[in-house]
Motif scaffolding. Structure first.
Motif, PDB file in Angstrom:
ATOM      1  N   GLN A  67     -10.410   9.333   4.647  1.00  0.00           N
ATOM      2  CA  GLN A  67      -9.768   8.157   5.265  1.00  0.00           C
ATOM      3  C   GLN A  67      -8.869   7.729   4.351  1.00  0.00           C
ATOM      4  N   THR A  68      -9.389   7.661   2.925  1.00  0.00           N
ATOM      5  CA  THR A  68      -8.140   7.237   1.838  1.00  0.00           C
ATOM      6  C   THR A  68      -7.061   7.903   1.758  1.00  0.00           C
TER       7      THR A  68
ATOM      8  N   SER B 190       1.404   4.260  -2.961  1.00  0.00           N
ATOM      9  CA  SER B 190       1.046   5.653  -2.735  1.00  0.00           C
ATOM     10  C   SER B 190       2.045   6.411  -3.318  1.00  0.00           C
TER      11      SER B 190
ATOM     12  N   ASN C 245      -5.858  10.063   4.158  1.00  0.00           N
ATOM     13  CA  ASN C 245      -5.102   9.954   5.212  1.00  0.00           C
ATOM     14  C   ASN C 245      -4.274   8.859   4.882  1.00  0.00           C
ATOM     15  N   GLY C 246      -4.483   7.708   4.413  1.00  0.00           N
ATOM     16  CA  GLY C 246      -3.874   6.405   4.204  1.00  0.00           C
ATOM     17  C   GLY C 246      -2.646   6.894   3.220  1.00  0.00           C
ATOM     18  N   ASN C 247      -2.966   7.650   2.207  1.00  0.00           N
ATOM     19  CA  ASN C 247      -1.727   8.118   1.464  1.00  0.00           C
ATOM     20  C   ASN C 247      -0.773   9.122   2.186  1.00  0.00           C
TER      21      ASN C 247
ATOM     22  N   TYR D 255     -11.123  11.346  -3.374  1.00  0.00           N
ATOM     23  CA  TYR D 255     -11.167  10.250  -2.578  1.00  0.00           C
ATOM     24  C   TYR D 255     -11.741  10.825  -1.051  1.00  0.00           C
ATOM     25  N   LYS D 256     -12.215  10.044  -0.404  1.00  0.00           N
ATOM     26  CA  LYS D 256     -12.781  10.283   0.997  1.00  0.00           C
ATOM     27  C   LYS D 256     -11.561  10.650   2.052  1.00  0.00           C
TER      28      LYS D 256
ATOM     29  N   LYS E  70       0.882  -1.196   0.005  1.00  0.00           N
ATOM     30  CA  LYS E  70      -0.145  -0.065  -0.059  1.00  0.00           C
ATOM     31  C   LYS E  70       0.764   1.257  -0.078  1.00  0.00           C
TER      32      LYS E  70
END
Length: 278
Positions: free
Chosen positions: A64-65, A32, A67-69, A61-62, A28
């Motif tokens: 949460q997505t 990114s 923040n993942g990036n 994106y939302k 993941k």
């Protein structure tokens, strides 16, 4: 800061493995940074460009997505020794209600089990039974071994943490009989014919095949949803959030709160029982 190159990407990936990140997390994070590299298109990383990239992500994106990036980008910036350029995570309000269309019910879970048996797929049946009755992650399935079945305890080591998962007597009995039937004398129980652990994508694919016969919407059927179902059922019986967090292997109790969120209709039923409107 240097331009992102293939060599720095490779070195970053190796550093993630050295830091004992899971394979899924490494994949993941790498994806990114590759997307960030495509956005930069050969330009050097600057704080201004990172902020611009974050704004672009927000359009698609939302939170949460995004923040993942951002977590992946910050890890890369740390790796490059430029921690002063790290981005702040977006503030996301905790989800109060579960998305009802994605909530797998206990009855739907049972229908999936019956569908697996009707199709003659004992391995898939036992896999669903194991995930649903233990609450383990799909990545932890490899810890379901013959040795764990014999002792009734699976010792899971993941994300730098150790925890013990209890296997119920009836589950142990069924897994033991299955292992004997398949000639599996040691090691992981859920394996391919060549003896390798089952692949996550193949498991998901097989689960989806059960949906028409089980009359369950495909969007509800994926391994992690069984973990959420386990958490909700467990919490209904033992309303101890801290204990449930330990059982699931969560570091933060806030994560566990998401797992036991009720649907909006369930909340409305509670409001109706309060009889506050007369």
């Amino acid at each position: 800061m240097n331009i992102i190159t293939q060599s720095t990407l490779t070195a970053f990936g190796l550093s993630l493995y050295d830091g004992e990140k899971s394979r899924a997390t490494v994949a993941k994070y790498m994806s990114s940074i590759e997307r960030l590299s495509a956005f930069l298109d050969g330009r050097r990383i600057t704080k201004e460009l990172l902020l611009e990239y974050r704004d672009e992500l927000l359009k698609k994106y939302k939170a949460q997505t995004v923040n993942g990036n951002i977590s992946a980008i910050n890890a890369y910036i740390d790796f490059c020794g430029q921690s002063g350029m790290k981005l702040k995570l977006l503030r996301v309000q905790r989800q109060v209600f579960l998305e009802e269309e994605k909530e797998l019910s206990e009855e739907e879970y049972r229908r999936l089990l019956r569908a697996a048996l009707c199709r003659g797929n004992e391995r898939l049946y036992l896999l669903l039974l194991t995930l649903g009755s233990t609450g383990i992650r799909i990545s932890e399935l490899c810890y379901m071994t013959v040795e764990a079945v014999m002792t009734g305890r699976a010792q899971i080591q993941l994300k730098g943490k150790n925890r013990t998962v209890i296997l119920q007597k009836e589950l142990r009995k069924r897994l033991r009989l299955y292992a004997q039937k398949c000639g599996i004398e040691s090691g992981h129980i859920f394996r391919t014919r060549s003896g390798k652990p089952l692949d996550r994508s193949n498991i998901c694919h097989d689960m989806k095949k059960l949906c028409p016969q089980a009359r369950v919407d495909e969007c509800k059927v994926f391994p992690h949803n069984l973990r959420h179902l386990f958490a909700r059922v467990y919490y209904k019986i033992e309303k101890n959030l801290a204990h449930l967090a330990d059982v699931l292997g969560h570091s933060r109790i806030e994560t566990t709160r998401i797992y036991v969120a009720v649907s909006a209709s369930s909340h409305e039923r509670i409001l109706n029982r309060m009889r506050m409107i007369i």
